[in-house]
Design an enzyme around this catalytic site. Structure first.
Site, PDB file in Angstrom:
ATOM      1  N   GLY A   1      58.712  57.380  25.542  1.00  0.00           N
ATOM      2  CA  GLY A   1      59.517  56.767  26.606  1.00  0.00           C
ATOM      3  C   GLY A   1      58.612  56.244  27.708  1.00  0.00           C
TER       4      GLY A   1
ATOM      5  N   GLY B   1      54.861  63.917  21.306  1.00  0.00           N
ATOM      6  CA  GLY B   1      54.933  63.243  20.007  1.00  0.00           C
ATOM      7  C   GLY B   1      53.709  62.365  19.792  1.00  0.00           C
TER       8      GLY B   1
ATOM      9  CB  THR C   1      56.248  63.266  29.722  1.00  0.00           C
ATOM     10  OG1 THR C   1      57.612  63.610  29.888  1.00  0.00           O
ATOM     11  CG2 THR C   1      55.412  64.508  29.926  1.00  0.00           C
TER      12      THR C   1
ATOM     13  CG  ASP D   1      60.677  65.045  30.116  1.00  0.00           C
ATOM     14  OD1 ASP D   1      61.393  64.450  30.926  1.00  0.00           O
ATOM     15  OD2 ASP D   1      60.731  64.853  28.881  1.00  0.00           O
TER      16      ASP D   1
HETATM   17  O1  F6P Z   1      60.768  62.461  27.714  1.00  0.00           O
HETATM   18  C1  F6P Z   1      61.192  61.626  28.730  1.00  0.00           C
HETATM   19  C2  F6P Z   1      62.659  61.415  28.649  1.00  0.00           C
HETATM   20  O2  F6P Z   1      62.993  60.523  29.689  1.00  0.00           O
HETATM   21  C3  F6P Z   1      63.499  62.693  28.669  1.00  0.00           C
HETATM   22  O3  F6P Z   1      63.592  63.212  29.957  1.00  0.00           O
HETATM   23  C4  F6P Z   1      64.772  62.208  28.055  1.00  0.00           C
HETATM   24  O4  F6P Z   1      65.489  63.250  27.434  1.00  0.00           O
HETATM   25  C5  F6P Z   1      64.293  61.236  27.028  1.00  0.00           C
HETATM   26  O5  F6P Z   1      63.025  60.794  27.424  1.00  0.00           O
HETATM   27  C6  F6P Z   1      65.204  60.047  26.838  1.00  0.00           C
HETATM   28  O6  F6P Z   1      64.554  59.118  26.048  1.00  0.00           O
HETATM   29  P1  F6P Z   1      65.168  57.716  25.567  1.00  0.00           P
HETATM   30  O7  F6P Z   1      66.442  57.493  26.291  1.00  0.00           O
HETATM   31  O8  F6P Z   1      64.133  56.700  25.856  1.00  0.00           O
HETATM   32  O9  F6P Z   1      65.361  57.873  24.120  1.00  0.00           O
END
Ligand code: F6P
Length: 365
Positions: free
Chosen positions: A12, A120, A141, A143
């Site tokens: 992401g 990942g 990230t 997160d």
């Molecule tokens: O890992 C980052 C993050 O934004 C998480 O907080 C969220 O769960 C996920 O990616 C959502 O990813 P996407 O909507 O891009 O699939």
């Protein structure tokens, strides 16, 4: 011919990606014999035919540290070890194209790779390293759940956005004597939730690491809202769950997307509160991708720049198989295999948990 290093951004998007790219390019440009090449959308740029590679020079990266997203695109689907292919029956399967990718990199005279991404992407980095690729990982990230580094870049920006949301919800909640539930991102880690709850002064914060009891939250509601007067802010992480329950998630039908799509924890909690007899108005706000969009804050621009410069220096030192990490006050390199072996989640005795309890915040337990 110049020596070439390839840069890829995977997973992401996240505020600060461009600042890392700029850091790599600016550091590389101080060495006369090195050239930086960007691969479009993680390693897809190498795997596609024709390849989508772009030479990144100082002109191309000028001023990009301020911009959100990534100038070379990203993806959280597929990858060299699981490239999506349509089977004869119309279903989707995947093939391992890693050997082919290594050959293509060699053909392009790419000597080293800097892979900017989350857990990942770093697992992919390790597998490629084990196949002989000279690779450096950079932890990305919002997160903050990657082990080995004090912080990932993008996290502080996400916390600021979430805190701003809490601040805004306080004024409307107070005016209407309402309960607001703010759902924030973070996957299986509660860092964004707990940081923004403390910064914004929320009364309740629910994180994946501490399963919640509705009774405990109802008690806090009764303390705060008397004869219909008073208000309450609950920050809930998207990965939060009740005691004995599970996360709210849907399987996405997007080709090559390997994760569960978390979302809906706040709406579930609203229903649980209503079922438990909560009489106040309860409103739900889901912050979603607003937390990853827009410009990185100053902190993340600096951290990302430090990561970019360090990654290029590790390439120059041929210190491969490592991920750049922030270990206050230094930026260091740690073996990728060690950092991907575990996650950075909030422990029960974490200082932040103690602080939250110390100011009387209800953590749902
Ligand atoms: O890992 C980052 C993050 O934004 C998480 O907080 C969220 O769960 C996920 O990616 C959502 O990813 P996407 O909507 O891009 O699939």
């Amino acid at each position: 011919m110049k020596r070439r290093v390839l840069v890829a951004t995977g997973g992401g998007d996240c505020p600060g990606l461009n600042a890392v790219i700029r850091g790599v390019v600016k550091r590389a440009s101080q060495e006369r014999d090195w050239e930086v090449v960007g691969s479009y959308q993680a390693f897809n740029g190498v795997l596609r035919e024709p390849m989508e590679l772009i030479v990144l020079n100082e002109e191309k990266v000028s001023g990009i540290h301020v911009k959100g997203g990534t100038i070379i695109g990203t993806t959280n689907k597929g990858g060299p070890f699981a490239w999506p292919v349509k089977e004869k029956d119309g279903t989707w399967g995947s093939v391992d194209r890693s050997d082919e990718m290594l050959r293509k990199l060699q053909y392009q005279n790419i000597e080293a790779v800097i892979n900017i991404g989350g857990d990942g992407s770093q697992s992919i980095s390790q597998r490629l390293y084990e196949k002989g690729l000279n690779i450096i990982g950079v932890p990305k990230t919002i997160d903050n759940d990657l082990a080995g580094t004090d912080f990932t870049f993008g996290f502080q920006t996400a916390v600021e956005i979430a805190t701003d949301a809490v601040d805004k919800l306080v004024t409307t909640a107070e005016s209407h004597n309402r309960i607001f539930i703010l759902e924030v991102m973070g996957r299986d880690a509660g860092w964004i939730a707990l940081h923004s709850a403390i910064a914004g002064g929320a009364e309740v914060c629910l994180i994946p690491e501490i399963p919640y009891s509705v009774d405990s939250i109802m008690e806090r509601i009764h303390e705060r809202i008397v004869f219909g007067r008073g208000f309450l802010i609950i920050v809930i992480a998207e990965g939060a769950m009740p005691v004995g329950g599970d996360v709210v998630a849907e399987e996405l039908d997007e080709v090559g997307y390997a994760h569960k799509h978390l979302g809906g924890a706040a709406s579930r909690l609203k229903k649980e509160l209503k079922d438990a007899g909560c009489e106040s108005d309860v409103r739900v706000t889901i912050l979603g991708h607003l937390q990853r969009g827009g410009i990185p804050n100053a902190y993340d621009r600096i951290l990302a720049t430090q990561f970019g410069v360090k990654a290029m220096e590790m390439v120059l030192d041929e210190d491969y198989g490592k991920m750049v990490a922030y270990k206050h006050p230094n930026i260091v390199g740690l073996p990728i295999k060690d950092v991907i072996a575990t996650y950075n989640r909030i422990g029960p005795d974490d200082q932040l948990v103690k602080t939250a309890r110390g100011i009387g915040m209800n953590l749902g337990d």
